[in-house]
Design a protein around this motif. Structure first.
Motif, short mmCIF file in Angstrom:
data_model
loop_
_atom_site.label_atom_id
_atom_site.label_comp_id
_atom_site.label_asym_id
_atom_site.label_seq_id
_atom_site.Cartn_x
_atom_site.Cartn_y
_atom_site.Cartn_z
N ASP A 121 42.17 -32.51 -40.89
CA ASP A 121 42.76 -31.48 -41.29
C ASP A 121 42.15 -30.94 -42.35
OD1 ASP A 121 46.04 -30.40 -39.61
OD2 ASP A 121 44.95 -29.68 -40.83
N LEU A 173 38.59 -18.83 -42.12
CA LEU A 173 37.49 -18.10 -41.41
C LEU A 173 38.00 -19.52 -39.73
CD1 LEU A 173 34.57 -16.40 -42.63
CD2 LEU A 173 36.07 -15.02 -41.68
N TYR A 175 39.82 -21.26 -39.56
CA TYR A 175 41.17 -21.47 -38.59
C TYR A 175 41.39 -20.20 -37.72
CZ TYR A 175 46.52 -20.87 -37.52
OH TYR A 175 47.56 -20.99 -37.72
N GLY A 176 40.79 -18.81 -38.31
CA GLY A 176 41.43 -18.01 -38.11
C GLY A 176 39.92 -17.63 -36.16
N PHE A 177 38.39 -18.31 -36.20
CA PHE A 177 38.09 -18.51 -35.43
C PHE A 177 38.55 -19.48 -33.74
CE2 PHE A 177 36.09 -14.92 -37.52
CZ PHE A 177 36.11 -14.41 -36.65
N ALA A 178 38.28 -20.36 -34.86
CA ALA A 178 38.74 -22.01 -33.92
C ALA A 178 39.98 -21.93 -33.60
CB ALA A 178 37.87 -23.30 -34.51
N GLY A 179 41.35 -21.41 -33.99
CA GLY A 179 42.70 -21.17 -33.98
C GLY A 179 43.59 -22.79 -34.26
N ALA A 189 36.50 -26.00 -29.40
CA ALA A 189 36.56 -24.77 -29.76
C ALA A 189 34.61 -24.20 -29.80
CB ALA A 189 37.46 -24.17 -31.52
N GLN A 192 32.90 -25.07 -27.06
CA GLN A 192 32.91 -23.79 -25.82
C GLN A 192 32.22 -22.85 -26.37
OE1 GLN A 192 36.89 -23.27 -25.26
NE2 GLN A 192 37.50 -25.29 -24.73
N GLY A 193 31.34 -23.23 -27.90
CA GLY A 193 30.78 -21.52 -27.89
C GLY A 193 31.51 -20.43 -28.78
N ALA A 194 32.16 -21.36 -30.03
CA ALA A 194 32.80 -20.18 -30.95
C ALA A 194 31.96 -19.49 -31.55
CB ALA A 194 34.09 -21.54 -31.99
N GLY A 195 31.32 -19.36 -31.96
CA GLY A 195 30.24 -18.39 -32.25
C GLY A 195 30.15 -18.72 -33.99
N GLY A 196 29.47 -17.06 -34.49
CA GLY A 196 29.40 -16.84 -35.94
C GLY A 196 30.21 -16.80 -36.17
N GLY A 197 31.77 -16.39 -36.05
CA GLY A 197 32.52 -16.86 -37.56
C GLY A 197 32.65 -18.37 -37.48
N PHE A 200 30.52 -18.96 -40.22
CA PHE A 200 30.54 -18.60 -41.72
C PHE A 200 31.24 -19.43 -42.03
CE2 PHE A 200 29.46 -14.05 -43.62
CZ PHE A 200 28.84 -13.85 -42.47
N VAL B 109 32.75 -9.80 -40.12
CA VAL B 109 32.96 -10.95 -39.68
C VAL B 109 34.02 -9.85 -38.84
CG1 VAL B 109 35.48 -12.08 -40.24
CG2 VAL B 109 33.12 -12.31 -41.17
N MET B 112 33.87 -9.44 -35.46
CA MET B 112 33.89 -10.54 -34.62
C MET B 112 34.95 -10.47 -34.18
SD MET B 112 31.62 -12.98 -35.31
CE MET B 112 30.38 -13.18 -36.98
N LYS B 116 35.65 -9.90 -29.86
CA LYS B 116 35.92 -11.07 -29.47
C LYS B 116 37.76 -11.47 -29.59
CE LYS B 116 31.64 -13.00 -29.88
NZ LYS B 116 30.33 -14.35 -30.39
N ALA B 118 39.74 -13.40 -32.14
CA ALA B 118 40.08 -14.77 -32.99
C ALA B 118 40.84 -15.36 -32.86
CB ALA B 118 41.25 -14.80 -34.30
N ALA B 119 40.54 -16.73 -32.14
CA ALA B 119 41.54 -17.89 -31.55
C ALA B 119 41.21 -17.24 -30.39
CB ALA B 119 42.92 -18.07 -32.33
N ARG B 121 39.22 -18.10 -27.80
CA ARG B 121 38.73 -19.08 -26.88
C ARG B 121 39.97 -20.88 -26.44
NH1 ARG B 121 33.70 -18.18 -26.13
NH2 ARG B 121 33.12 -16.35 -27.50
N VAL B 122 40.38 -20.97 -27.61
CA VAL B 122 41.62 -22.03 -27.66
C VAL B 122 42.71 -21.88 -27.82
CG1 VAL B 122 40.21 -23.72 -28.51
CG2 VAL B 122 41.07 -22.36 -29.55
N GLY B 124 45.56 -21.57 -29.53
CA GLY B 124 45.76 -21.83 -30.91
C GLY B 124 47.31 -21.97 -31.05
N PRO B 125 48.06 -21.61 -32.15
CA PRO B 125 49.43 -21.25 -32.68
C PRO B 125 49.78 -20.28 -31.53
CG PRO B 125 47.90 -20.21 -34.19
CD PRO B 125 46.82 -21.29 -33.73
N PHE B 149 51.59 -33.05 -46.14
CA PHE B 149 51.01 -31.92 -46.58
C PHE B 149 51.53 -31.09 -47.66
CE2 PHE B 149 49.13 -30.99 -42.60
CZ PHE B 149 48.37 -31.61 -42.63
#
Lengths: 473, 205
Positions: A121, A173, A175-179, A189, A192-197, A200, B109, B112, B116, B118-119, B121-122, B124-125, B149
């Protein structure tokens, strides 16, 4: 989860508990002594046993993973931390600076490294790195009245904080893009092609970890910190934390970003080659052995990264074997350096080593073994380490990179051979002081491992590393 | 809605200008005060987002502790800020290049995120349940899901404390400390010394 799931965290609980107990004991005792050091070593050995024999599993929703890979890494991390306690504690005692916190900090650093190799994690990853690094910053500046040690600690701290910032930026970043901060969810994620973010973020994350393993182009702190920090502490720095960070990198890349292999591979290969060449050429002009070995460690991390870049199970296996063999060599080398003194001054430059073979034949032979091993001469340990890496790299389709790596190791051969030449053929400068028992025995043991013992050890190290790597395969 | 938009733009503008002033102010004390302003308006932005707990944390931790600590450091350490600024022109080009790269990255960023999401696709929270405040939501997971943690972060703080003590605490020799038990255990025998003085010789001391 139930309370019995905490069995998985047994090594961490042992280390955290013993660190707190030792802190209490130390507060009443003031100085470290034999019993205190022995208790710290015992705690690390117990944690290593718990890691090797204990229950495996994933707890805290993937925050703490115990599997074959983490067990393999933890046994060596705790083992090398345990070796550094007598080395460092006696060394500090001879200088009248044996504060008890040294042992506690080593244990807490080992705890942080264990958390790193078990992290599934991003939060666990960051906290593990931070726990380990903070302890190391303090250890670098442990001799606070020494101007060079303070400088080393400060440089390490400032650059380390910068790298933590990069790492956190990357993690946020991702976390933001993969969720999610959990590696399996990130992997989903990414596939499934989470892309550039996400990529980055990954690049920033890799940069942050590259700082911690001193891979070029994030290596600039290494020579200064190695030169200034207390010698046995440098021996500790150069070994266990690098294995921890490499295993962490391997886990992030394969568990979190396995399907983006083509994207991160080029970054890792570029860093590996850059490290190999910076290490090889940077070392040519160094007269100070601690600086020289700093460049040597940069080059060695390059080889380990090359193994990692080969990808798949074979790549991770070669990286693990390389790091373990490298750790034995580097620990032995710094044990030699911490043992050698002339007129009350540590012998740290190449010129100091002139004619050492007549003065201290055992240590000179050990240093020769480490130099030849680092050079990669068969049948020394370093040869086998590089053999595995190059085999994996060629198997993974990185033939050009492997050839460039070989060229780098030929360049680096110059400074290893120069050290040997100075020790064996130059006239001696003067008598050296009697080396202390514990440093001499660690040095000789490591040297014996580096030549004959490695041939036997590889027979069981090889399947263990294979099983460990299979976790990520 | 209009009120919210006005509040957002006011606070966002104040945040940006206060942050600029932190860097540009000549007087370091003014810089710290602008920093506090920036923290306050950022806290306001958090409130607008519905994150009251984070807003309170920002005020309590950053304004209450960190910024005041900065203020102490600035006032107590005699740092020559004029000397610190002397390299400004020399480092301007390289600093400008890095700042430019970072700006471009931020824009990339941000676009993007905007295009799209953020989050997106999945799973998320998820947003917290409507009848639960966000302080309560954090409270529910902090000691349960995130207990590892939380405890590990505690260990990081412990290391920081040990480090601060190792690197700064000095036991000065010859410091006379008050020892209450020794004071109360004192009696005429231990507190007095009888000296037989010879006439005309005096006492040594």
């Amino acid at each position: 989860m139930t309370l019995s799931d905490l069995n998985v965290a047994a090594p961490e609980l042992i280390l955290a508990g013993s660190a707190l107990l030792l802190l209490m004991w130390g507060a009443f005792q003031g100085r470290s002594n034999f019993a205190y050091g022995a208790a710290a070593v015992l705690a690390l050995v117990a944690a290593a046993c718990a890691a090797a024999l204990g229950v495996q599993g994933r707890i805290f929703s993937g925050g703490l993973i115990a599997d074959d890979l983490s067990a393999f890494a933890k046994v060596f991390i705790y083992g090398f931390s345990a070796v550094s306690i007598p080395l460092g504690e006696r060394w500090l005692q001879r200088r009248g600076d044996n504060k008890f916190e040294f042992n506690v900090l080593i244990i807490l650093a080992a705890l942080g490294m264990g958390m790193m190799v078990s992290a599934g994690d991003l939060i666990a990853l960051y906290i593990g790195i931070e726990l380990q690094s903070l302890a190391l910053y303090v250890l670098a500046a442990f001799r606070r009245d020494d101007a060079k040690a303070s400088e080393a600690g400060l440089k390490y701290f400032v650059l380390g904080a910068l790298s933590s910032g990069l790492l956190l930026y990357g993690a946020s970043l991702i976390y933001g893009f993969a969720g999610s901060t959990q590696f399996p969810v990130i992997a989903e994620a990414v596939s499934q092609g989470a892309g550039g973010g996400v990529l980055f973020g990954l690049v920033f994350l890799i940069c942050g970890i590259a700082f911690k393993v001193s891979a070029a182009p994030f290596h600039m702190w290494t020579p200064d910190v190695y030169e200034g920090a207390p010698t046995p502490v440098v021996g500790f720095f150069a070994a266990a934390p690098k294995l921890a960070a490499m295993v962490l990198l391997a886990r992030v890349l394969s568990e979190g970003f396995g399907s983006a292999l083509e994207q991160w591979r080029q970054v890792i290969v570029a860093m590996a080659l850059l490290s190999i060449f910076v290490g090889a050429f940077g070392g040519l002009v160094q007269r100070n052995l601690k600086r020289l070995w700093a460049y040597s460690s940069i080059a060695n991390i390059g080889y380990a990264l090359l193994g990692l870049a080969a990808g798949a199970e074979v790549g991770v296996q070669s990286m693990l074997l390389f790091m373990v063999l490298y750790m034995v060599d580097v620990t032995g080398f710094f044990a030699c350096l911490s043992a050698l003194q002339r007129d009350g001054k540590p012998m740290e430059t190449i010129d100091d080593m002139a004619g050492l073979i007549k003065e201290r034949p055992a240590l000179a032979l050990a240093l020769t073994a480490f130099a030849l091993s680092a050079l990669g001469l068969p049948p020394f340990a370093g040869f086998w380490a590089k053999y595995y890496v190059f085999k994996a790299a060629i198997g993974g389709g990185l033939t050009v990179a492997a050839v460039l790596g070989l060229v780098g190791s030929v360049v680096a051969a110059f400074y290893y051979l120069r050290l040997i030449k100075v020790m064996w053929f130059d006239p001696t400068v003067g008598a050296t002081e009697r080396p202390p028992f514990e440093a001499r025995s660690v040095a000789v043991a490591a040297a014996l491992f580096s030549f004959p013992a490695v041939l036997v050890a590889l027979v069981w190290l090889d399947p263990l590393a294979k099983a460990a790597a299979a976790v990520l395969g | 809605m209009a009120l919210q938009a006005i509040a957002f733009y006011v606070m966002a503008t104040v945040t940006v200008f206060a942050a600029l002033a932190v860097v540009l102010a000549k007087n370091p004390v003014h810089s710290v005060l602008f920093l506090i302003t920036a923290f306050f308006s950022a806290a306001g932005l958090f409130v607008l987002l519905g994150a009251e707990f984070l807003a309170m944390l920002l005020v309590v931790v950053y304004v209450g502790a960190v910024a005041v600590l900065f203020l102490f450091v600035v006032m107590m350490l005699d740092v020559d800020f004029v000397a610190l600024r002397q390299g400004f022109a020399r480092y301007l080009p390289i600093g400008g290049v890095i700042a430019g790269i970072l700006t471009i990255e931020m824009i990339v960023v941000a676009t993007m995120v905007a295009t799209k999401g953020a989050a997106s696709r999945v799973s998320g929270p998820q947003a917290s349940l409507p009848d639960v405040t966000n302080a309560e939501t954090i409270g529910r997971v902090l000691y349960t899901d995130y207990v590892y943690f939380f405890q590990a972060a505690g260990l990081v703080l412990l290391v920081a404390m040990i480090g601060a003590i190792v690197l700064t605490l000095r036991h000065k020799p010859g410091v006379r400390r008050q020892n209450v038990s020794a004071q109360t255990a004192r009696n005429p025998k231990s507190g007095m010394r009888m000296v037989d003085i010879q006439p005309g010789a005096g006492e040594g001391e």
